[in-house]
Scaffold this motif. Structure first.
Motif, PDB file in Angstrom:
ATOM      1  N   GLU A 224      71.244  18.120 -49.430  1.00  0.00           N
ATOM      2  CA  GLU A 224      70.173  19.021 -49.788  1.00  0.00           C
ATOM      3  C   GLU A 224      70.666  20.094 -50.609  1.00  0.00           C
ATOM      4  N   LEU A 225      71.889  20.842 -50.391  1.00  0.00           N
ATOM      5  CA  LEU A 225      72.366  21.789 -51.132  1.00  0.00           C
ATOM      6  C   LEU A 225      72.639  21.339 -52.540  1.00  0.00           C
ATOM      7  N   TYR A 226      73.117  20.199 -52.641  1.00  0.00           N
ATOM      8  CA  TYR A 226      73.246  19.521 -53.815  1.00  0.00           C
ATOM      9  C   TYR A 226      72.041  19.391 -54.859  1.00  0.00           C
ATOM     10  N   SER A 227      71.133  18.901 -54.115  1.00  0.00           N
ATOM     11  CA  SER A 227      69.689  18.814 -54.742  1.00  0.00           C
ATOM     12  C   SER A 227      69.161  20.249 -55.396  1.00  0.00           C
ATOM     13  N   ARG A 228      69.222  21.156 -54.542  1.00  0.00           N
ATOM     14  CA  ARG A 228      68.713  22.589 -54.805  1.00  0.00           C
ATOM     15  C   ARG A 228      69.824  22.952 -56.110  1.00  0.00           C
ATOM     16  N   MET A 229      70.986  22.779 -56.182  1.00  0.00           N
ATOM     17  CA  MET A 229      71.945  23.160 -57.184  1.00  0.00           C
ATOM     18  C   MET A 229      71.549  22.461 -58.390  1.00  0.00           C
ATOM     19  N   THR A 231      68.740  21.302 -59.080  1.00  0.00           N
ATOM     20  CA  THR A 231      67.300  21.710 -59.865  1.00  0.00           C
ATOM     21  C   THR A 231      67.607  23.130 -60.275  1.00  0.00           C
ATOM     22  N   ASN A 232      68.306  23.949 -59.665  1.00  0.00           N
ATOM     23  CA  ASN A 232      68.617  25.210 -60.311  1.00  0.00           C
ATOM     24  C   ASN A 232      69.782  25.236 -61.566  1.00  0.00           C
TER      25      ASN A 232
END
Length: 315
Positions: A224-229, A231-232
């Protein structure tokens, strides 16, 4: 008397011919021995080969020869480069070597951003001093003498190559401005990644079923952290490679998996859309069967019958 003179002449001619043969044989033997010596010496070092050539009986140049045999002689100094620029160029070469060695050392697994950003920052500062048209510490500019003095422009070419590597690696997204440290997002990801790998190492020698169950939470959080990074757009090549290797360990080496929660709504919506035409045609059919025609009586007929009823009552 004439016969004696002729015999003496022939004898001298034969002796001269034999002497010439012996002399040529010595020269050939010397040349062969010299060639063998050169081959043996060249297998050890170029300097030893040069010494053999100088000491060879076949090739002995005079002291006033135009060909220099000193292979280690220093090249003449460039009159266009000052002492300050020469020292700056030497510092650039040393830091360039340091950065390239760092890239090679941390090429696999990829950690070139988090391990080599300080050396790249120093190299960038030195190149800025070289390429600047402003006066440096030596009250002179080295841009023309070091960057534009020849067609190759080697200093510019070297820095362009390492800068291209830095840009393609997206290291700017993981490093703060001024090459001071890693960003907070990068540090947070590396911490979560280390926790996941520690959990893997704890169970890798035991039952892999326990690994899949106990490391599921940390691995899910890392995803989940990788997906947010992603996206950002705040991740570099180090994070991409670390996440790819972690996914390979989870799925291929340990054969772990977990159903993704976002697939449940997708399946529900897809099923509803699949049965929607069937529901529509079935409801249409049932509605058409139940519908009946209703007769509408004219108002005049109704009023006439009511009038007749009234007359009958009166009569």
């Amino acid at each position: 008397m004439s016969l004696y003179k002729n015999s003496s002449f022939l004898l001298l001619l034969v002796l001269s011919y034999m002497y010439a043969l012996v002399s040529s044989g010595e020269v050939n033997v010397s040349a062969t021995e010299s060639a063998d010596t050169m081959r043996q010496a060249s297998s050890f070092s170029p300097a030893a080969a040069a010494v053999v050539v100088v000491n060879s009986p076949v090739f002995k140049p005079g002291e006033d020869s135009l060909f220099s045999l000193n292979l280690l002689s220093s090249s003449p100094e460039d009159p266009e480069i000052s002492v300050y620029c020469s020292e700056l160029l030497k510092i650039f070469g040393q830091n360039y070597s340091t950065y390239v060695n760092c890239l090679a050392t941390f090429a696999r697994p990829v950690q070139v951003c988090q391990k080599c950003f300080s050396s790249y920052g120093i190299l960038t500062d030195i190149y800025v001093n070289i390429s600047s048209d402003q006066m440096g510490a030596g009250n002179e500019s080295c841009r023309d003498s070091l960057l534009r003095s020849d067609r190759l422009m080697l200093v510019y070419l070297l820095y362009s190559n390492v800068k291209d590597i830095w840009i393609k690696s997206d290291c700017d997204k993981c490093i703060t401005n001024g090459f001071q440290s890693l960003t907070n997002d990068t540090l947070y990801f590396l911490t979560a990644h280390n926790q996941t790998i520690t959990c893997f190492n704890k169970y890798k020698q035991g039952n892999q079923t326990d690994l899949c169950k106990d490391c599921k939470t940390s691995y899910r959080g890392l995803n989940e952290l990788y997906s947010r990074m992603e996206t950002n757009q705040t991740m570099c090549i180090d994070i991409e490679d670390a996440m790819n290797m972690t996914r390979i360990l989870w799925s291929k080496k340990y054969n772990c998996s977990f159903p993704r929660e976002e697939t449940v709504p997708v399946i529900a919506v897809s099923s509803f859309m699949l049965f929607l035409p069937i529901i529509f045609y079935l409801s249409s059919f049932l509605h058409s069967e139940q519908k009946k025609r209703k007769l509408i009586h004219p108002k005049r007929a109704k009023s006439y019958s009511s009038l007749m009823n009234i007359q009958n009552k009166l009569s």
